[in-house]
Motif scaffolding. Structure first.
Motif, PDB file in Angstrom:
ATOM      1  N   TYR A 212      19.927  15.432 -11.252  1.00  0.00           N
ATOM      2  CA  TYR A 212      19.765  13.979 -11.314  1.00  0.00           C
ATOM      3  C   TYR A 212      18.913  13.557 -10.135  1.00  0.00           C
ATOM      4  O   TYR A 212      19.214  13.872  -8.978  1.00  0.00           O
ATOM      5  CB  TYR A 212      21.126  13.283 -11.267  1.00  0.00           C
ATOM      6  CG  TYR A 212      21.022  11.776 -11.174  1.00  0.00           C
ATOM      7  CD1 TYR A 212      20.485  11.032 -12.229  1.00  0.00           C
ATOM      8  CD2 TYR A 212      21.457  11.097 -10.038  1.00  0.00           C
ATOM      9  CE1 TYR A 212      20.375   9.652 -12.155  1.00  0.00           C
ATOM     10  CE2 TYR A 212      21.355   9.717  -9.953  1.00  0.00           C
ATOM     11  CZ  TYR A 212      20.816   8.995 -11.013  1.00  0.00           C
ATOM     12  OH  TYR A 212      20.708   7.629 -10.929  1.00  0.00           O
ATOM     13  N   TRP A 213      17.812  12.839 -10.434  1.00  0.00           N
ATOM     14  CA  TRP A 213      16.860  12.451  -9.392  1.00  0.00           C
ATOM     15  C   TRP A 213      16.573  10.947  -9.455  1.00  0.00           C
ATOM     16  O   TRP A 213      16.412  10.379 -10.539  1.00  0.00           O
ATOM     17  CB  TRP A 213      15.527  13.185  -9.570  1.00  0.00           C
ATOM     18  CG  TRP A 213      15.575  14.644  -9.276  1.00  0.00           C
ATOM     19  CD1 TRP A 213      15.889  15.649 -10.148  1.00  0.00           C
ATOM     20  CD2 TRP A 213      15.279  15.275  -8.027  1.00  0.00           C
ATOM     21  NE1 TRP A 213      15.814  16.864  -9.529  1.00  0.00           N
ATOM     22  CE2 TRP A 213      15.436  16.668  -8.213  1.00  0.00           C
ATOM     23  CE3 TRP A 213      14.889  14.804  -6.783  1.00  0.00           C
ATOM     24  CZ2 TRP A 213      15.221  17.587  -7.196  1.00  0.00           C
ATOM     25  CZ3 TRP A 213      14.670  15.716  -5.764  1.00  0.00           C
ATOM     26  CH2 TRP A 213      14.834  17.091  -5.971  1.00  0.00           C
ATOM     27  N   THR A 214      16.529  10.332  -8.278  1.00  0.00           N
ATOM     28  CA  THR A 214      15.937   9.013  -8.111  1.00  0.00           C
ATOM     29  C   THR A 214      14.980   9.124  -6.930  1.00  0.00           C
ATOM     30  O   THR A 214      14.866  10.193  -6.315  1.00  0.00           O
ATOM     31  CB  THR A 214      16.995   7.926  -7.828  1.00  0.00           C
ATOM     32  OG1 THR A 214      17.553   8.131  -6.523  1.00  0.00           O
ATOM     33  CG2 THR A 214      18.097   7.946  -8.881  1.00  0.00           C
ATOM     34  N   GLU A 215      14.312   8.046  -6.569  1.00  0.00           N
ATOM     35  CA  GLU A 215      13.417   8.097  -5.419  1.00  0.00           C
ATOM     36  C   GLU A 215      14.185   8.173  -4.098  1.00  0.00           C
ATOM     37  O   GLU A 215      13.602   8.499  -3.065  1.00  0.00           O
ATOM     38  CB  GLU A 215      12.487   6.880  -5.426  1.00  0.00           C
ATOM     39  CG  GLU A 215      11.495   6.902  -6.582  1.00  0.00           C
ATOM     40  CD  GLU A 215      10.523   5.737  -6.532  1.00  0.00           C
ATOM     41  OE1 GLU A 215      10.845   4.734  -5.840  1.00  0.00           O
ATOM     42  OE2 GLU A 215       9.455   5.814  -7.167  1.00  0.00           O
ATOM     43  N   GLU A 217      17.744   9.573  -3.916  1.00  0.00           N
ATOM     44  CA  GLU A 217      18.767  10.611  -3.841  1.00  0.00           C
ATOM     45  C   GLU A 217      18.594  11.617  -4.972  1.00  0.00           C
ATOM     46  O   GLU A 217      17.846  11.397  -5.923  1.00  0.00           O
ATOM     47  CB  GLU A 217      20.158   9.978  -3.919  1.00  0.00           C
ATOM     48  CG  GLU A 217      20.389   9.211  -5.219  1.00  0.00           C
ATOM     49  CD  GLU A 217      21.751   8.580  -5.293  1.00  0.00           C
ATOM     50  OE1 GLU A 217      22.589   8.898  -4.421  1.00  0.00           O
ATOM     51  OE2 GLU A 217      21.991   7.777  -6.217  1.00  0.00           O
ATOM     52  N   TYR A 218      19.332  12.706  -4.829  1.00  0.00           N
ATOM     53  CA  TYR A 218      19.331  13.727  -5.878  1.00  0.00           C
ATOM     54  C   TYR A 218      20.644  14.490  -5.820  1.00  0.00           C
ATOM     55  O   TYR A 218      21.344  14.487  -4.797  1.00  0.00           O
ATOM     56  CB  TYR A 218      18.156  14.699  -5.696  1.00  0.00           C
ATOM     57  CG  TYR A 218      18.404  15.760  -4.643  1.00  0.00           C
ATOM     58  CD1 TYR A 218      18.701  17.077  -5.001  1.00  0.00           C
ATOM     59  CD2 TYR A 218      18.355  15.451  -3.274  1.00  0.00           C
ATOM     60  CE1 TYR A 218      18.933  18.044  -4.030  1.00  0.00           C
ATOM     61  CE2 TYR A 218      18.581  16.412  -2.316  1.00  0.00           C
ATOM     62  CZ  TYR A 218      18.873  17.712  -2.692  1.00  0.00           C
ATOM     63  OH  TYR A 218      19.110  18.669  -1.741  1.00  0.00           O
ATOM     64  N   GLN A 235      22.424  18.177  -2.632  1.00  0.00           N
ATOM     65  CA  GLN A 235      22.830  16.797  -2.877  1.00  0.00           C
ATOM     66  C   GLN A 235      22.487  15.956  -1.651  1.00  0.00           C
ATOM     67  O   GLN A 235      22.556  16.442  -0.516  1.00  0.00           O
ATOM     68  CB  GLN A 235      24.332  16.709  -3.157  1.00  0.00           C
ATOM     69  CG  GLN A 235      24.864  15.312  -3.379  1.00  0.00           C
ATOM     70  CD  GLN A 235      26.375  15.286  -3.562  1.00  0.00           C
ATOM     71  OE1 GLN A 235      27.052  16.278  -3.262  1.00  0.00           O
ATOM     72  NE2 GLN A 235      26.897  14.191  -4.075  1.00  0.00           N
ATOM     73  N   GLY A 236      22.100  14.702  -1.875  1.00  0.00           N
ATOM     74  CA  GLY A 236      21.841  13.834  -0.743  1.00  0.00           C
ATOM     75  C   GLY A 236      20.559  13.063  -0.875  1.00  0.00           C
ATOM     76  O   GLY A 236      20.116  12.713  -1.986  1.00  0.00           O
ATOM     77  N   LYS A 237      19.907  12.811   0.249  1.00  0.00           N
ATOM     78  CA  LYS A 237      18.692  12.012   0.283  1.00  0.00           C
ATOM     79  C   LYS A 237      17.511  12.785  -0.284  1.00  0.00           C
ATOM     80  O   LYS A 237      17.324  13.963   0.007  1.00  0.00           O
ATOM     81  CB  LYS A 237      18.383  11.590   1.716  1.00  0.00           C
ATOM     82  CG  LYS A 237      17.128  10.734   1.842  1.00  0.00           C
ATOM     83  CD  LYS A 237      16.855  10.365   3.289  1.00  0.00           C
ATOM     84  CE  LYS A 237      15.581   9.537   3.411  1.00  0.00           C
ATOM     85  NZ  LYS A 237      15.277   9.191   4.816  1.00  0.00           N
ATOM     86  N   ASN A 238      16.717  12.094  -1.079  1.00  0.00           N
ATOM     87  CA  ASN A 238      15.488  12.660  -1.619  1.00  0.00           C
ATOM     88  C   ASN A 238      14.377  12.458  -0.588  1.00  0.00           C
ATOM     89  O   ASN A 238      13.796  11.373  -0.495  1.00  0.00           O
ATOM     90  CB  ASN A 238      15.125  11.998  -2.946  1.00  0.00           C
ATOM     91  CG  ASN A 238      13.846  12.552  -3.557  1.00  0.00           C
ATOM     92  OD1 ASN A 238      13.248  13.494  -3.040  1.00  0.00           O
ATOM     93  ND2 ASN A 238      13.407  11.950  -4.653  1.00  0.00           N
ATOM     94  N   PRO A 244      10.324  14.118  -8.517  1.00  0.00           N
ATOM     95  CA  PRO A 244       9.319  15.195  -8.670  1.00  0.00           C
ATOM     96  C   PRO A 244       9.205  15.728 -10.095  1.00  0.00           C
ATOM     97  O   PRO A 244       9.138  16.937 -10.321  1.00  0.00           O
ATOM     98  CB  PRO A 244       9.847  16.261  -7.716  1.00  0.00           C
ATOM     99  CG  PRO A 244      11.325  16.096  -7.772  1.00  0.00           C
ATOM    100  CD  PRO A 244      11.577  14.605  -7.930  1.00  0.00           C
ATOM    101  N   ILE A 245       9.179  14.830 -11.059  1.00  0.00           N
ATOM    102  CA  ILE A 245       9.118  15.204 -12.476  1.00  0.00           C
ATOM    103  C   ILE A 245       8.111  14.294 -13.165  1.00  0.00           C
ATOM    104  O   ILE A 245       8.069  13.095 -12.891  1.00  0.00           O
ATOM    105  CB  ILE A 245      10.499  15.090 -13.157  1.00  0.00           C
ATOM    106  CG1 ILE A 245      11.518  16.005 -12.466  1.00  0.00           C
ATOM    107  CG2 ILE A 245      10.409  15.436 -14.637  1.00  0.00           C
ATOM    108  CD1 ILE A 245      12.942  15.786 -12.916  1.00  0.00           C
TER     109      ILE A 245
END
Length: 507
Positions: A212-215, A217-218, A235-238, A244-245
């Protein structure tokens, strides 16, 4: 991550788990999964494996016995034209695309060339030649292709990884279809793969790999357990500040996800072609098995064997001396079940299919009449070429986004000497010609343009597409020209010396 393995039974068994996954859009996932499975079955031809029951005999018979499925051939032609014809593609590692870098605010040609080589090498390391061929084929019937930019900490490198469309769900910012707000990667995995990733909940339980990715976190998990790499939880801050998709649609019309070439019209045409071809086959079979009958025969027909010949039937002779008595006869009842109209109708169905999927007959080597010029054949290929232009535009924008993300990851991780200043660039994608050109005509064009100074030497060599390093090739050409000039000067000097030493030669 990327796999061709997909176990529908495992998917069904573990649907309840996905419903409990925090924030997972289960309804949308199930909708897309059903759509992709239907498209896959049409492309593979499984949709044509259907049976019916014969009312007379009670036996099971195939509804589409011929299983005519032109989709694979169409997808192959589309991908071949999409990737183009390039004489130097093998020398360049099989890459059908070329990266060009130009600075946005200021030009630095040497650095731009370095960035082009770094991005090209990244694609080569990712086997993008064969990967692009594979994903482009999937894109034709799945409606799109998906790539991720993966950071490999053990190798300290960036890799471009394909993802199967059915394993991806994305949400964008408004109308910006090239900037993902959220992205999920979801796929069932085998027990052995789960154990290799550090998760063991029993051999007979379902396992799901999810990202699961956002700008901001992941999180990367197998089932509900967060994965770890060398003690560090995924897990944590992106830190990349971007998802990256990248999702690249086949053809995008009214929604984020692309359109498949398998439209409802295509489905209907394929069904109708199979039904009508089966009718033609039945008609030809009936015509081939004609009925034989006898007439004007009194008594029984005798089967006789003559020496050295096949058995013959003796129908007897006239039973009376009257002239009005007809002769015994054996005749065949001729039927005409198959007709030209039936065959013509099936040809019209194929024509309708070709128009729907932009697959002109000339792409299969079919042509009518005498020999055609290359311009005529190219014109007849226009339906396919115009469609592929739309596909190329999507792939170009997609790879621009993908390589921009790759550069950003390199800059943040400090690899390949990439800095934040290197991100102030425009990336352009160049493709090979869609169809092959007449080599002789191309050489004539280049010779004329060079003679009249209508193009640089560098550009003319680019047109040839068989030069690995154009700058090196130009250096070699100039060296050879200098050597040739020196030889000519030496020959002229030698001739002048001979003439001076032999006055008679002057007279």
């Amino acid at each position: 991550m990327f796999t061709d393995t997909w176990v529908p039974s495992a998917v069904t068994i573990s649907q309840m788990f996905l419903k409990t996954l925090p924030g997972f859009p289960h309804v949308e996932y199930q909708k897309m999964l059903d759509l992709y499975e239907d498209l896959r079955m049409w492309y593979s031809g499984e949709k044509l494996i259907k049976f019916d029951v014969d009312v007379t005999s009670g036996k099971k018979v195939e509804l589409y016995p011929l299983r005519i499925n032109p989709l694979r051939a169409t997808a192959e032609k589309h991908v071949t034209v999409l990737l183009g014809e390039s004489g130097g593609s093998v020398d360049s590692g099989g890459l059908p695309i070329k990266v060009n870098v130009i600075g946005k605010t200021k030009r630095n040609k040497p650095r731009e060339l370095e960035l082009e080589k770094i991005l090209s090498q990244t694609m080569l390391n990712s086997n993008m030649g064969s990967v692009l061929q594979h994903t482009a084929m999937e894109s034709q019937y799945m409606g799109g292709s998906v790539y991720s930019v993966d950071w490999l900490p053990e190798l300290k490198t960036v890799r471009l990884t394909p993802i199967h469309p059915r394993e991806f769900l994305g949400e964008v910012y408004g109308r910006d279809n090239w900037r993902l707000k959220k992205a999920w990667i979801v796929k069932p995995i085998a027990y052995d793969e789960a154990v290799a990733l550090g998760v063991d909940e029993g051999e007979y339980l379902p396992y799901w790999y999810t990202e699961y990715w956002t700008e901001d976190e992941y999180i990367i998990r197998v089932n509900l357990k967060v994965l770890e790499v060398k003690g560090v939880k995924l897990q944590g801050k992106n830190v990349f500040g971007v998802v990256p998709i990248v999702y690249i649609p086949h053809i995008r019309t009214t929604q984020f996800y692309g359109d498949s070439m398998i439209t409802e019209t295509v489905k209907g045409l394929i069904k109708e072609m199979n039904l009508r071809m089966a009718d033609i086959g039945d008609a030809i079979s009936e015509d081939a098995h004609s009925l034989t009958y006898i007439k004007n025969v009194k008594g029984s027909v005798q089967l006789k064997k003559l020496a050295g010949s096949l058995p013959v039937y003796d129908l007897g002779s006239r039973q009376s001396i009257g002239q009005g008595e007809p002769d015994p006869a054996m005749e065949t009842l001729k039927k005409q079940s198959a007709s030209a109209t039936m065959i013509e109708w099936n040809e019209r169905l194929m024509d309708a299919y070709r128009r729907e999927v932009n697959h002109p007959a000339v792409a299969d080597g079919e042509d009518e009449g005498s020999q055609r010029s290359s311009l005529t054949l190219t014109t007849r290929m226009w339906p396919l070429l115009s469609h592929v232009k739309l596909e190329r535009q999507n792939f170009s924008d997609g790879f621009r986004s993908l390589l921009t993300i790759a550069l950003k990851v390199m800059a943040i991780k400090g690899v390949n000497g990439i800095t934040q200043e290197d991100l102030d660039i425009n990336i352009f994608i160049s493709w090979s010609p869609m169809i092959g050109k007449d080599r002789e005509m191309l050489l004539q064009e280049i010779a004329i343009r060079r003679e009249h100074d209508l193009g640089s030497q560098h550009h003319m060599l680019e047109l040839l597409e068989d030069v690995r390093d154009i700058d090196d090739e130009i250096t070699l050409i100039n060296d050879e020209l200098e050597q040739k000039a020196e030889l000519i000067m030496k020959e002229n000097a030698a001739k002048s010396s001979m003439s001076a030493s032999n006055p008679k030669s002057k007279s």
